[in-house]
Motif scaffolding. Structure first.
Motif, PDB file in Angstrom:
ATOM      1  N   LYS A 314       0.834  -1.210   0.000  1.00 28.06           N
ATOM      2  CA  LYS A 314       0.000   0.000   0.000  1.00 28.06           C
ATOM      3  C   LYS A 314       0.864   1.254   0.000  1.00 28.06           C
ATOM      4  CE  LYS A 314      -3.855  -2.246   2.310  1.00 28.06           C
ATOM      5  NZ  LYS A 314      -4.241  -2.740   3.625  1.00 28.06           N
ATOM      6  N   LYS A 315       1.961   1.132   0.652  1.00 28.50           N
ATOM      7  CA  LYS A 315       2.805   2.308   0.769  1.00 28.50           C
ATOM      8  C   LYS A 315       4.248   1.878   0.945  1.00 28.50           C
ATOM      9  CE  LYS A 315       1.134   5.863   3.369  1.00 28.50           C
ATOM     10  NZ  LYS A 315       0.942   6.549   4.675  1.00 28.50           N
ATOM     11  N   PHE A 316       5.151   2.534   0.298  1.00 30.57           N
ATOM     12  CA  PHE A 316       6.569   2.292   0.536  1.00 30.57           C
ATOM     13  C   PHE A 316       7.265   3.648   0.416  1.00 30.57           C
ATOM     14  CE2 PHE A 316      10.722   0.351  -1.245  1.00 30.57           C
ATOM     15  CZ  PHE A 316      11.331   0.506  -0.011  1.00 30.57           C
ATOM     16  N   GLU A 317       7.405   4.277   1.546  1.00 30.58           N
ATOM     17  CA  GLU A 317       7.976   5.628   1.556  1.00 30.58           C
ATOM     18  C   GLU A 317       9.324   5.630   2.245  1.00 30.58           C
ATOM     19  OE1 GLU A 317       3.818   8.181   2.061  1.00 30.58           O
ATOM     20  OE2 GLU A 317       5.267   8.048   3.690  1.00 30.58           O
ATOM     21  N   GLY A 322      20.018  13.323   5.430  1.00 28.31           N
ATOM     22  CA  GLY A 322      21.439  13.229   5.694  1.00 28.31           C
ATOM     23  C   GLY A 322      21.927  11.809   5.614  1.00 28.31           C
ATOM     24  N   LEU A 323      22.418  11.307   6.739  1.00 24.48           N
ATOM     25  CA  LEU A 323      22.965   9.953   6.736  1.00 24.48           C
ATOM     26  C   LEU A 323      21.953   8.919   7.214  1.00 24.48           C
ATOM     27  CD1 LEU A 323      26.544  10.653   8.156  1.00 24.48           C
ATOM     28  CD2 LEU A 323      25.910  10.128   5.793  1.00 24.48           C
ATOM     29  N   LYS A 324      20.765   9.366   7.524  1.00 26.19           N
ATOM     30  CA  LYS A 324      19.761   8.427   8.020  1.00 26.19           C
ATOM     31  C   LYS A 324      18.557   8.407   7.091  1.00 26.19           C
ATOM     32  CE  LYS A 324      19.265   9.841  12.319  1.00 26.19           C
ATOM     33  NZ  LYS A 324      18.714   9.857  13.691  1.00 26.19           N
ATOM     34  N   ALA A 325      17.875   7.300   7.129  1.00 30.70           N
ATOM     35  CA  ALA A 325      16.657   7.198   6.334  1.00 30.70           C
ATOM     36  C   ALA A 325      15.522   6.684   7.202  1.00 30.70           C
ATOM     37  CB  ALA A 325      16.872   6.252   5.156  1.00 30.70           C
ATOM     38  N   GLU A 326      14.351   7.223   6.906  1.00 31.88           N
ATOM     39  CA  GLU A 326      13.169   6.779   7.625  1.00 31.88           C
ATOM     40  C   GLU A 326      12.330   5.978   6.650  1.00 31.88           C
ATOM     41  OE1 GLU A 326       9.594   9.167   9.431  1.00 31.88           O
ATOM     42  OE2 GLU A 326      11.485  10.037  10.092  1.00 31.88           O
ATOM     43  N   VAL A 327      12.048   4.746   7.006  1.00 29.67           N
ATOM     44  CA  VAL A 327      11.352   3.853   6.074  1.00 29.67           C
ATOM     45  C   VAL A 327       9.958   3.549   6.602  1.00 29.67           C
ATOM     46  CG1 VAL A 327      11.422   1.619   4.898  1.00 29.67           C
ATOM     47  CG2 VAL A 327      13.554   2.817   5.428  1.00 29.67           C
ATOM     48  N   ARG A 328       9.009   3.630   5.712  1.00 30.47           N
ATOM     49  CA  ARG A 328       7.641   3.299   6.105  1.00 30.47           C
ATOM     50  C   ARG A 328       7.038   2.408   5.011  1.00 30.47           C
ATOM     51  NH1 ARG A 328       5.493   8.271   6.627  1.00 30.47           N
ATOM     52  NH2 ARG A 328       6.387   8.543   8.684  1.00 30.47           N
ATOM     53  N   VAL A 329       6.721   1.236   5.396  1.00 28.84           N
ATOM     54  CA  VAL A 329       6.145   0.303   4.417  1.00 28.84           C
ATOM     55  C   VAL A 329       4.814  -0.209   4.940  1.00 28.84           C
ATOM     56  CG1 VAL A 329       6.597  -1.678   2.928  1.00 28.84           C
ATOM     57  CG2 VAL A 329       8.496  -0.534   4.072  1.00 28.84           C
ATOM     58  N   GLU A 330       3.823  -0.196   4.099  1.00 27.47           N
ATOM     59  CA  GLU A 330       2.552  -0.822   4.441  1.00 27.47           C
ATOM     60  C   GLU A 330       2.247  -1.846   3.369  1.00 27.47           C
ATOM     61  OE1 GLU A 330       0.562   3.224   6.121  1.00 27.47           O
ATOM     62  OE2 GLU A 330      -0.812   1.696   5.325  1.00 27.47           O
ATOM     63  N   TYR A 331       2.065  -3.034   3.796  1.00 28.05           N
ATOM     64  CA  TYR A 331       1.754  -4.091   2.821  1.00 28.05           C
ATOM     65  C   TYR A 331       0.816  -5.070   3.505  1.00 28.05           C
ATOM     66  CZ  TYR A 331       5.282  -6.669   5.435  1.00 28.05           C
ATOM     67  OH  TYR A 331       5.992  -7.266   6.425  1.00 28.05           O
ATOM     68  N   GLY A 332      -0.097  -5.579   2.725  1.00 25.05           N
ATOM     69  CA  GLY A 332      -1.131  -6.430   3.323  1.00 25.05           C
ATOM     70  C   GLY A 332      -1.798  -5.623   4.414  1.00 25.05           C
ATOM     71  N   SER A 333      -1.832  -6.169   5.601  1.00 27.20           N
ATOM     72  CA  SER A 333      -2.378  -5.401   6.715  1.00 27.20           C
ATOM     73  C   SER A 333      -1.257  -5.019   7.676  1.00 27.20           C
ATOM     74  CB  SER A 333      -3.445  -6.225   7.424  1.00 27.20           C
ATOM     75  OG  SER A 333      -2.847  -7.384   7.943  1.00 27.20           O
ATOM     76  N   LYS A 334      -0.035  -5.206   7.189  1.00 28.69           N
ATOM     77  CA  LYS A 334       1.101  -4.932   8.065  1.00 28.69           C
ATOM     78  C   LYS A 334       1.683  -3.555   7.803  1.00 28.69           C
ATOM     79  CE  LYS A 334       2.720  -9.658   8.444  1.00 28.69           C
ATOM     80  NZ  LYS A 334       3.913 -10.498   8.231  1.00 28.69           N
TER      81      LYS A 334
END
Lengths: 372, 173
Positions: A314-317, A322-334
């Motif tokens: 549903k989402k993969f942002e 800088g040197l860090k990344a913030e990952v947000r993934v929504e798939y299925g109901s997870k």
């Protein structure tokens, strides 16, 4: 005495059957030949067993659980005597009534589970002895097993799953699977912390142990246990050629232990039901391991690799700061959210793929990258 | 005449056991029973052995190919002998002498209303006795008896002739 007199006297004493007696004897004969009473042993052999081995095992079981069969009761998956233990169990099942059969199946499954634990502990002990220093530092409940023990464990896991085949009692099934998952969760393979473990057992069953899940599958069976408490089982029956056209029955059993939405389960089932192929994101690895098996029915169109979870993302942002990344993934109901030090696209995708079980290709197509 | 009949009966019975067998039974049961009755302790036993003989015959017929009447009777009496042997084993009467003794003294015997011929038969040797029984009671020709007991027809005739003479002298005494 004349010859005729003699003949008459002999004739007079000729023993004969009356017409009624003859008819009665004939009736008895016809009744006996029409419905021959088979030997009770023959009946037993024909109705109960298919092979000579079966007969022998049955006899041994009947005569008493002595000798080899008794010894085999201690056998664990992978041991030489293990098939005999299984055969003895099948004989017991064949003779059991319905209620007793369920009881026995539960018992056998529990035995398999106990055997798995024994194997894990056996392999663990030796590992700990070898690398005592490093493992003592570990505070988690996990156990580290030798790499060489991996195959034994995989076999034991397969045996547990086999024992659940044809097992109708859903509650016990779920219970066993939960315990199985708990046991497997604790297992870490020595020298491999983040890697995926693929094991190919004798009967084409593959066991894949990852950090967040364990997957077991063969031609007709697929099980996946996630670290959040999801157990999913899919059973397929295929014809001898294993062709897709020969799929006769497909049954999905999904069990949700966690606090997930109900639609999660449905979603999973939908996805799997519509699927022609059973594929995992790391199908490539299987291919390397085992071309022959794979070519048969798992994968007829490789290009299809990235479609499994397609649409389920549903989402993969990713926000890179800088040197860090913030990952947000929504798939299925997870939903998965985390921070990482990986900032390159390839590394990010690889990491997410590893954590979620999604394929790199589909992740890439869904990636919404934001760079501050 | 009879040859055609037996051949037809046997072939019919082999081809269609359910129908043909009854006819074959009707045709041969007396011969079998007369012979068996002489060798068993009672009428009931004889009936039972006869019954077993025909059950055996029924099972064996599919393996039998008709060649001649004599060959068929030889086949049939092989079964008779086997069943009698089984009967002796069951009743623990292995020795014919023993059997005769028992039979003789037995009040149960249905064939002892007038024991004289039977008694006279017992004075004969086994082969002669069998020839007389087969010829008179089971109605076999000398040629057939020759095949059944594996003897030349002429020898059977000679034996029979002597046996008759012996019987006549005993019965006249």
């Amino acid at each position: 005495m004349s010859n005729d007199d003699l003949d008459n006297r002999i004739e007079k004493e000729r023993p004969t059957l009356s017409a009624e007696e003859k008819a009665a004897v004939l009736r008895v004969i016809e009744a006996k030949v029409a419905a021959p009473t088979p030997s009770p042993y023959a009946a037993f052999i024909h109705s109960r067993t298919k092979t000579m081995t079966g007969v022998l095992v049955a006899l041994v079981v009947i005569v008493g659980t002595t000798g080899t069969v008794a010894a085999s009761n201690d056998a664990k998956p992978g041991d030489l005597l293990f098939p005999i233990e299984r055969a003895a169990e099948r004989v017991q099942l064949a003779f059991a009534g319905e209620a007793r059969e369920a009881e026995l199946r539960a018992q056998f499954s529990a035995e398999r589970l106990a055997e798995l634990r024994e194997i894990i502990s056996e392999e663990t002990e030796s590992t700990e002895a070898e690398v005592a220093a490093s493992s003592s530092a570990s505070t988690s409940a996990s156990v580290t097993v030798r790499e060489s023990g991996e195959e034994r464990i995989a076999k034991a896991v397969t045996a547990v799953l086999d024992s659940l085949e044809d097992f109708d009692d859903r509650d016990i099934r779920v219970q066993i699977l939960t315990e199985l998952q708990a046991d497997i969760d604790k297992v870490k393979i020595a020298g491999r912390s983040e890697t995926t473990t693929n094991v190919q057992t004798e009967d084409n069953t593959r066991v894949e142990i990852k950090d967040d899940r364990i997957e077991v599958r063969d031609d007709g069976f697929r099980l996946r246990i996630d670290d959040d408490g999801d157990v999913r089982v899919q059973v397929r029956e295929q014809d001898a050629q294993g062709s897709k056209a020969g799929v006769q029955a497909e049954e999905s059993v999904s069990t949700n232990f966690g606090d997930h939405d109900d639609d999660y389960e449905d979603k999973w089932e939908e996805e799997y039901e519509d699927e022609d192929e059973w594929e995992f994101e790391d199908e490539e690895e299987w291919e390397d391991d085992d071309d022959d098996h794979r070519g048969r029915d798992h994968d007829e169109d490789d290009s299809d690799d990235d479609t499994e979870w397609n649409g389920s993302i549903k989402k993969f942002e990713v926000r890179v700061e800088g040197l860090k990344a913030e990952v947000r993934v929504e798939y299925g109901s997870k939903k998965l959210e985390y921070n990482t030090v990986y900032t390159t696209k390839a590394a990010l995708i690889a990491e997410v793929a590893l954590r979620t079980g999604l394929t790199s290709a589909e992740l890439e197509s869904e990636l919404d990258l934001e760079i501050d | 005449m009879e040859s055609i009949e037996i051949k037809a009966l046997v072939n019919h019975a082999v081809a269609d056991t359910s129908q043909g067998f009854a006819a074959l039974y009707e045709h041969t049961v007396d011969r079998v029973f007369s012979f068996v009755a002489f060798r068993t302790n009672s009428h009931e036993d004889a009936r039972e052995v006869t019954q077993d003989v025909f059950i055996e015959l029924y099972k064996s017929l599919p393996r039998f190919t008709y060649q001649s009447d004599a060959a068929f009777y030889s086949f049939l009496f092989t079964i008779v002998r086997r069943q009698l042997a089984a009967y002796y084993a069951k009743t623990k009467k292995h020795e014919t002498a023993e059997l005769q003794e028992e039979w003789h003294g037995s009040a149960e015997s249905a064939v002892e209303q007038n024991c004289s011929v039977t008694q006279a038969l017992e004075t004969l040797d086994d082969v002669s006795r069998e020839i007389v029984v087969l010829h008179h009671w089971s109605r076999f020709t000398f040629a057939e008896i020759g095949t059944i007991i594996n003897m030349k027809e002429s020898a059977v005739r000679v034996r029979h002739h002597r046996a008759r003479a012996a019987l006549a002298s005993i019965l006249n005494a």
